[in-house]
Design an enzyme around this catalytic site. Sequence first.
Site, short mmCIF file in Angstrom:
data_model
loop_
_atom_site.label_atom_id
_atom_site.label_comp_id
_atom_site.label_asym_id
_atom_site.label_seq_id
_atom_site.Cartn_x
_atom_site.Cartn_y
_atom_site.Cartn_z
N TRP A 63 0.81 -1.22 0.00
CA TRP A 63 0.00 0.00 0.00
C TRP A 63 0.85 1.27 0.00
O TRP A 63 0.31 2.37 -0.09
CB TRP A 63 -0.95 0.01 1.20
CG TRP A 63 -0.29 -0.36 2.50
CD1 TRP A 63 0.34 0.47 3.36
CD2 TRP A 63 -0.21 -1.68 3.06
NE1 TRP A 63 0.82 -0.23 4.43
CE2 TRP A 63 0.49 -1.55 4.29
CE3 TRP A 63 -0.67 -2.94 2.67
CZ2 TRP A 63 0.75 -2.64 5.11
CZ3 TRP A 63 -0.41 -4.01 3.49
CH2 TRP A 63 0.29 -3.87 4.69
N ARG A 64 2.16 1.11 0.09
CA ARG A 64 3.04 2.27 0.02
C ARG A 64 3.52 2.55 -1.41
O ARG A 64 4.29 3.46 -1.64
CB ARG A 64 4.25 2.08 0.94
CG ARG A 64 3.88 2.18 2.42
CD ARG A 64 5.08 2.04 3.32
NE ARG A 64 4.71 2.25 4.72
CZ ARG A 64 5.52 2.02 5.75
NH1 ARG A 64 6.75 1.57 5.52
NH2 ARG A 64 5.11 2.25 6.98
N CYS A 110 17.30 11.56 23.07
CA CYS A 110 16.15 10.89 23.69
C CYS A 110 16.23 11.01 25.22
O CYS A 110 17.13 10.46 25.85
CB CYS A 110 16.12 9.42 23.29
SG CYS A 110 14.80 8.48 24.08
N GLU A 112 -5.23 0.92 6.00
CA GLU A 112 -5.26 1.46 7.36
C GLU A 112 -6.36 0.82 8.21
O GLU A 112 -6.15 0.52 9.39
CB GLU A 112 -5.46 2.99 7.32
CG GLU A 112 -4.28 3.76 6.76
CD GLU A 112 -3.03 3.65 7.62
OE1 GLU A 112 -3.14 3.24 8.79
OE2 GLU A 112 -1.94 3.95 7.11
N TYR A 140 -6.52 9.36 13.59
CA TYR A 140 -5.32 8.70 13.05
C TYR A 140 -5.49 8.36 11.57
O TYR A 140 -4.63 8.68 10.74
CB TYR A 140 -5.00 7.42 13.83
CG TYR A 140 -4.06 6.52 13.06
CD1 TYR A 140 -2.71 6.83 12.98
CD2 TYR A 140 -4.54 5.42 12.34
CE1 TYR A 140 -1.85 6.05 12.23
CE2 TYR A 140 -3.69 4.64 11.60
CZ TYR A 140 -2.33 4.96 11.55
OH TYR A 140 -1.49 4.21 10.78
N GLN A 155 -5.65 -2.89 14.89
CA GLN A 155 -5.71 -4.07 15.77
C GLN A 155 -5.24 -5.35 15.06
O GLN A 155 -5.62 -6.45 15.45
CB GLN A 155 -7.15 -4.28 16.27
CG GLN A 155 -7.78 -3.07 16.92
CD GLN A 155 -7.13 -2.68 18.23
OE1 GLN A 155 -6.57 -3.52 18.92
NE2 GLN A 155 -7.19 -1.41 18.57
N ASP A 169 -0.29 6.67 15.84
CA ASP A 169 -0.65 5.32 16.25
C ASP A 169 0.15 4.93 17.48
O ASP A 169 0.87 5.76 18.06
CB ASP A 169 -0.43 4.33 15.10
CG ASP A 169 1.04 4.10 14.80
OD1 ASP A 169 1.89 4.89 15.26
OD2 ASP A 169 1.35 3.11 14.10
N LEU A 191 -10.29 -11.85 10.86
CA LEU A 191 -9.58 -10.64 11.27
C LEU A 191 -10.07 -10.11 12.61
O LEU A 191 -9.35 -9.39 13.29
CB LEU A 191 -9.73 -9.54 10.21
CG LEU A 191 -8.63 -9.43 9.15
CD1 LEU A 191 -8.93 -8.29 8.20
CD2 LEU A 191 -7.27 -9.24 9.78
N GLY A 192 -11.30 -10.43 12.97
CA GLY A 192 -11.86 -9.92 14.21
C GLY A 192 -12.28 -8.46 14.08
O GLY A 192 -12.10 -7.83 13.04
N TYR A 193 -12.84 -7.92 15.18
CA TYR A 193 -13.32 -6.53 15.20
C TYR A 193 -14.15 -6.26 13.94
O TYR A 193 -13.85 -5.38 13.14
CB TYR A 193 -12.15 -5.55 15.28
CG TYR A 193 -11.32 -5.70 16.53
CD1 TYR A 193 -11.67 -5.06 17.71
CD2 TYR A 193 -10.19 -6.51 16.54
CE1 TYR A 193 -10.91 -5.19 18.86
CE2 TYR A 193 -9.42 -6.66 17.69
CZ TYR A 193 -9.79 -5.99 18.84
OH TYR A 193 -9.04 -6.14 19.98
N CYS A 251 18.68 0.71 21.85
CA CYS A 251 18.95 2.14 22.05
C CYS A 251 20.39 2.56 21.69
O CYS A 251 20.58 3.63 21.12
CB CYS A 251 18.65 2.53 23.49
SG CYS A 251 16.89 2.39 23.92
#
Length: 355
Positions: free
Chosen positions: A21-22, A205, A34, A117, A39, A135, A77-79, A196
């Site tokens: 999708w990019r 940071c 998106e 978002y 989730q 996000d 996929l749920g939700y 880090c």
Amino acid sequence: MNKFAKHLINWYKHNGRKLPWRETRDPYTIWVSEIILQQTRISQGTAYFHRFIERYPNVSELASADEHDVLKLWQGLGYYSRARNMLAAAKQVMNLFEGQFPRTYKGLLQLRGVGEYTAGAIASIAYNLPHAAVDGNALRVLSRFYAIDTPISSTKGKKLFSQLATEMVPKEAPGMFNQAIMDFGAMQCTPRSPDCPSCSLADMCLAYIKNRVQNYPVKEKKAKVRDRYMHYLFIRYKDDRLWLEKRNGQDIWKNMYQLPLIESYEILLPEQVLRSKEWQTIFYNAQVEVRSVSNEIIHMLSHRKIHAFFYEIQLIKGEVQHPAKPVYLKDIFNFAIPKLIENYLTEKIQITQSV
């Protein structure tokens, strides 16, 4: 461009993920990706994205789709409210925006299921508008970089991080910045054990400088998980049919199909289920044989813990007093069924066919 954005974009150019999708700035394609990835892990969502775009290549095709077909494609996929909202939003685009995706942030927010978002992601990536897409990854990066102690899910925190992210978005490359901070959080500034010392932002940071990286982001206490006890009735009829019903009401798995259900607010032994008022009502005019009762199956949803039990029942004679209807086993997977039930039926039907 601010120093923070420069570092992130430079890192992204060398390390960013190559995702399908990019490869486009088409708002419909970006929107589909998106919504699917809400989730959902990218490793799981990518296959669904390809199937969805192949089945519904544009918003017009999706707007004219049947809800059952969309839910069936979404299965696993749920939700599921996301899928229903996508269908509603596609109809909005066709009816309110003449078939064209809104080209403004405010316009995008009018679409069903599109929050700040998602609107920010589409506006910045598709239209190069300077809006943030905050996000979980972005929240983690920002909270650590600035050592912010305000809980990210609090009302104050949401406002604070939204304002901060908006200030950080460079007008020259808002879409690239938003994708950069997402990938940076997913790959470099990870939830656990971030690398880090190798981070290009380490010297700026505050969490790293203070040796408090694992303290961020600060989160409020999670909502209590609700237990639900579901006793599913796998009613066989002439060995080639079973009973199936459509879920209604404002609850999980709305408009999907399931086996007849007896739900309780506490765990029940099989003999208690067989003596229950619901069981007696369903099989009042029928003679049945209970062939097996499954072990408890735990299925986790957001803020819900499903304790599922499956009762394999053979209808010998009489009628089942239930709004569910008999469906041929060979047709069962043409219906949109929750993954919990699909997994059980898949195993049972395979065992039956192998006997």
